[in-house]
Design an enzyme around this catalytic site. Structure first.
Site, mmCIF file in Angstrom:
data_model
loop_
_atom_site.group_PDB
_atom_site.id
_atom_site.type_symbol
_atom_site.label_atom_id
_atom_site.label_comp_id
_atom_site.label_asym_id
_atom_site.label_seq_id
_atom_site.Cartn_x
_atom_site.Cartn_y
_atom_site.Cartn_z
ATOM 1 N N ARG A 70 0.669 -1.517 -0.194
ATOM 2 C CA ARG A 70 0.064 0.147 0.167
ATOM 3 C C ARG A 70 0.761 1.001 0.301
ATOM 4 N NH1 ARG A 70 -2.268 -3.673 -1.142
ATOM 5 N NH2 ARG A 70 -4.460 -4.811 -0.795
ATOM 6 N N GLU B 180 -5.211 4.115 6.421
ATOM 7 C CA GLU B 180 -4.666 3.924 4.658
ATOM 8 C C GLU B 180 -5.339 4.991 3.858
ATOM 9 O OE1 GLU B 180 -5.790 0.652 1.496
ATOM 10 O OE2 GLU B 180 -4.675 -0.276 2.730
ATOM 11 N N CYS C 65 -11.392 -0.193 3.296
ATOM 12 C CA CYS C 65 -9.750 -0.021 4.094
ATOM 13 C C CYS C 65 -9.613 0.810 4.826
ATOM 14 C CB CYS C 65 -9.127 -1.335 4.546
ATOM 15 S SG CYS C 65 -9.362 -3.236 3.701
#
Length: 296
Positions: free
Chosen positions: A166, A283, A214
């Site tokens: 990520r 995130e 998320c």
């Protein structure tokens, strides 16, 4: 004040229309980018301008402030794709990543099946190195075209770019992602795999409510959603925001959630897990009203 720009902009555009959370106040200034030439002109100006700006695509990983954004919001809607060879495709950054994965897999191309169900743009996918447990954006990436901080159009090979979970180098540098080139393979089972992936996502994730996917990155070797579930936080509600009963790493907008509601839920999760010695890293990108506060 719009005459401060050498190109047309809109004023006071509600950002909740450009977020999959359906949350956010107005952008002071707003500009839709529809071509690479237009983007080059805009960034050449911004290079010498003190006006703060942010770049958004589908808004699928952004939480905008309830007051909005006190600067210029650039909405990337640059569309187009070209096959450079039988199995190599160049895609402009405003293209839907999910739609791209669906179209390619349905035609028997493998490499981006995992993109099906990821609700951002190609540019956003490269920026976040979006992916699943099976693959990520960097896995099939050949090169990226960018406009750098000085307004120059550059092409960078995959080997020049450091990606991780990520994370991409673009999160720490000022650059506009123009396009991405992907290497594919021919595979008659690609469509079947993509179908199975989207069915699994629908089963496990709360698609029926607005969210940004998320909220937290998974710590090494463990699911953030499972940790939140084990902490007994699923279903916790503050205002119109709720930690999803279906997936602990999703915060959903049940109707009239504010950014303040979501931020309080995020803080509650982090504090609760910190008491157990676990530090959860966000995130989701938190976009402040005052740009000089930075983006976390």
């Amino acid at each position: 004040m719009t005459n401060a720009f050498p190109f047309s902009v809109q004023e006071s555009v509600p950002l909740n229309r450009f977020s999959t959370f359906r949350i956010g106040g107005p952008a002071r200034y707003f500009k839709e980018l529809v071509s690479v030439d237009e983007a080059l002109k805009v960034f050449s100006f911004l290079h010498t301008s003190p006006i703060p700006y942010i770049i958004i695509g589908k808004g699928s990983n952004c939480l905008f402030h309830d007051q909005g954004f006190n600067g210029l919001v650039l909405y990337n809607n640059i569309q187009g794709q070209t096959f450079l060879s039988d199995t190599q495709i160049k895609v402009l950054s405003g293209v839907s990543f999910s739609l791209l994965g669906r179209q390619l897999s349905s035609k028997g191309f493998s490499g981006l099946e995992f993109a099906v169900g990821i609700p951002g743009t190609v540019g956003g996918a490269v920026f976040m190195n979006a992916g699943t447990a099976l693959a990520n954006t960097a896995s099939s990436l050949v090169s990226v075209e960018i406009i750098d901080h000085a307004g120059n159009l550059l092409s960078l090979s995959r080997e020049e770019l450091l990606f991780s979970y990520r994370t991409s180098p673009f999160q720490k540098k000022t650059a506009f992602i123009v396009s991405a080139t992907f290497q594919l393979t021919r595979d008659s089972q690609a469509a079947q795999r993509a179908k199975a992936l989207i069915e699994e996502r629908i089963l496990k994730q709360p698609y029926e409510y607005p969210s940004v996917g998320c909220i937290f990155r998974n710590p090494e070797g463990v699911s953030a959603g499972a940790l939140i579930d084990q902490a007994g936080l699923k279903g916790l509600t503050i205002g119109g925001g709720q930690i999803s009963q279906k997936h602990g790493n999703f915060i959903i907008n049940t109707g009239n959630a504010s950014a303040a509601d979501v931020l309080e839920l995020i803080e509650t999760i982090q504090k609760t897990l910190k008491q157990q010695g676990i530090a959860l890293e966000k995130e989701v990108r938190i976009i402040p009203f005052q740009p000089n506060l930075g983006v976390s």
